[in-house]
Scaffold this motif. Structure first.
Motif, PDB file in Angstrom:
ATOM      1  N   ARG A  13      53.388  44.883  29.937  1.00  0.00           N
ATOM      2  CA  ARG A  13      53.431  43.416  29.093  1.00  0.00           C
ATOM      3  C   ARG A  13      53.473  42.206  29.944  1.00  0.00           C
ATOM      4  N   CYS A  14      52.624  41.426  30.058  1.00  0.00           N
ATOM      5  CA  CYS A  14      52.550  39.950  30.647  1.00  0.00           C
ATOM      6  C   CYS A  14      53.024  39.062  29.708  1.00  0.00           C
ATOM      7  N   GLU A 300      46.746  36.749  23.319  1.00  0.00           N
ATOM      8  CA  GLU A 300      47.706  37.303  24.314  1.00  0.00           C
ATOM      9  C   GLU A 300      47.730  38.889  24.109  1.00  0.00           C
ATOM     10  N   GLU A 301      47.260  39.352  23.127  1.00  0.00           N
ATOM     11  CA  GLU A 301      47.232  41.033  22.902  1.00  0.00           C
ATOM     12  C   GLU A 301      45.961  41.250  23.563  1.00  0.00           C
ATOM     13  N   GLN A 304      46.364  41.551  27.021  1.00  0.00           N
ATOM     14  CA  GLN A 304      46.948  42.910  27.338  1.00  0.00           C
ATOM     15  C   GLN A 304      46.150  43.964  27.425  1.00  0.00           C
ATOM     16  N   ARG A 307      44.271  44.432  30.632  1.00  0.00           N
ATOM     17  CA  ARG A 307      44.954  44.683  31.510  1.00  0.00           C
ATOM     18  C   ARG A 307      45.184  46.113  31.543  1.00  0.00           C
ATOM     19  N   ASP A 308      45.448  46.554  30.231  1.00  0.00           N
ATOM     20  CA  ASP A 308      45.630  48.125  30.103  1.00  0.00           C
ATOM     21  C   ASP A 308      44.571  48.783  30.470  1.00  0.00           C
TER      22      ASP A 308
END
Length: 391
Positions: A13-14, A300-301, A304, A307-308
């Motif tokens: 999580r960021c 923001e999801e 994420q 990034r995942d």
């Protein structure tokens, strides 16, 4: 392959929430910059928008922080289910291309004669006229769907037929696919499949044999397989990843929070990440995934999720607008603007993806993306051959 554990998505999580007046002010400034740049964007494209944002000293991070479902210039809200008013579709989703022409008819006739299915038809892809018609100097092609036209899963976004016990597999399908592709005379082909949870191996052997049949018929052909998750059985993932394919694709579809309500209960966000990572560790040259936007995901999801995917070694990502196939499927909550798609492509590039495509009409089997990947894979192959000769 080197052993390593994929971090749980929650561990990655960021902090992207607006937690201070300063961040909120920057987010508001970003929205204002988007609004003031709209006219310039229409005239000069995304470069004009980027120039305007540069003047405001804003970044894609401010864009991510500033948005929510239906927020400002990020998206237009779709009408609610109970609203009877007619809301016109945004102009950027309207297409003039009507399926037809000699190429379209020829492909359809060939597929019917061999008893083959395509995801283009079964999933009601809006780009079928472009791909089958061979527009813009591109060869006519279709994305063949293996193992029949009936899936054992019932994802709420998908138009493909479902059943607990679909018809048996056609043992001749691998050969038929190779015959069809040979007739098209193309250098890059995309295969996909339904989920077959009713089969002991979920159809992994059938998919692998189709890839091998294609390679036997045309050794230089580049093959992309949009594969299922095989129930999370990594041995089956290896079986397909090592079959000779060039791109192993598996779609995440949506962000972690929305996954349970969008995908079938047997699918999972973490499970799909493991599949993609394992395909990469098995030696696949490129791994690929795709996301639908417009289901109510928060920026923001999406950040994420990107990034995942990078943490799982994914090389290629695409974004497209979710379009509801019928009234029985999950509704569209918002229409994402072209400018927002451009920003997500930029963000994916910044995170290190080898290639990304984002746009309202982009789908996982996207023709422009195929041309780029074909060139990328050929360059890699030439490099490997040069090294082998030198050694």
């Amino acid at each position: 392959a080197r052993e390593r554990t994929l971090p749980k998505p929650s561990a990655l999580r960021c902090e992207t929430s607006v937690s201070s007046h300063g961040a909120a002010a920057r987010a508001a400034a970003f929205s204002a910059a988007l609004a003031s740049a709209a006219a310039a964007t229409q005239a000069g494209g995304v470069e004009a928008l980027r120039a305007r944002l540069a003047e405001e000293d804003l970044t894609v991070q401010d864009f991510v922080r500033g948005g929510g479902a239906g927020g400002g210039d990020y998206a237009l809200k779709a009408p609610k289910l109970r609203e009877r008013r007619r809301v016109p579709m945004p102009s950027w989703l309207k297409q003039d291309l009507v399926p037809g022409g000699d190429n379209y008819v020829g492909i359809k006739t060939k597929l019917r004669s061999l008893g083959l299915s395509t995801v283009c038809e079964e999933a009601r892809c809006p780009n079928i006229g472009e791909c089958w018609g061979g527009k813009n100097d591109a060869p006519a092609t279709a994305t063949i769907m293996l193992m029949g036209d009936t899936c054992t899963r019932a994802c709420r976004f998908c138009a493909v037929k479902t059943a607990n016990a679909p018809p048996p597999l056609d043992a001749e399908e691998p050969r038929k696919v190779a015959d069809a592709v040979a007739e098209w005379g193309i250098g890059y082909v995309v295969l996909t499949s339904v989920d077959r949870d009713d089969l002991p191996d979920h159809g992994a052997a059938h998919i692998a044999e189709t890839v091998r049949e294609l390679k036997r018929a045309a050794p230089e052909l580049l093959v992309e397989v949009l594969a299922p998750d095989f129930g999370g059985d990594l041995g089956r993932v290896t079986q397909v990843a090592t079959s000779g394919l060039d791109v192993h694709a598996h779609n995440m579809e949506t962000v972690e929070r929305l996954t349970p309500g969008v995908r079938d209960r047997r699918a999972g966000y973490a499970q799909s990440l493991r599949v993609l990572e394992h395909a990469k560790e098995s030696g696949t040259a490129l791994t690929k995934t795709s996301f639908m936007l417009g289901l109510g995901e928060r920026p923001e999801e999406v950040e994420q999720a990107l990034r995942d995917c990078r943490s799982a070694g994914v090389d290629v990502v695409t974004f497209g607008q979710y379009m509801r196939p019928t009234k029985g499927h999950i509704p569209i909550l918002e229409y994402i603007t072209p400018e927002a798609f451009d920003m997500w492509k930029e963000r994916a590039d910044e995170l290190g993806f080898a290639y990304s495509a984002a746009g309202p009409m982009v789908r996982s089997s996207y023709r422009a993306g195929e041309f780029y990947l074909e060139g990328l894979l050929k360059k890699r192959r030439q490099g490997e051959q040069a090294i082998a000769v030198a050694q």
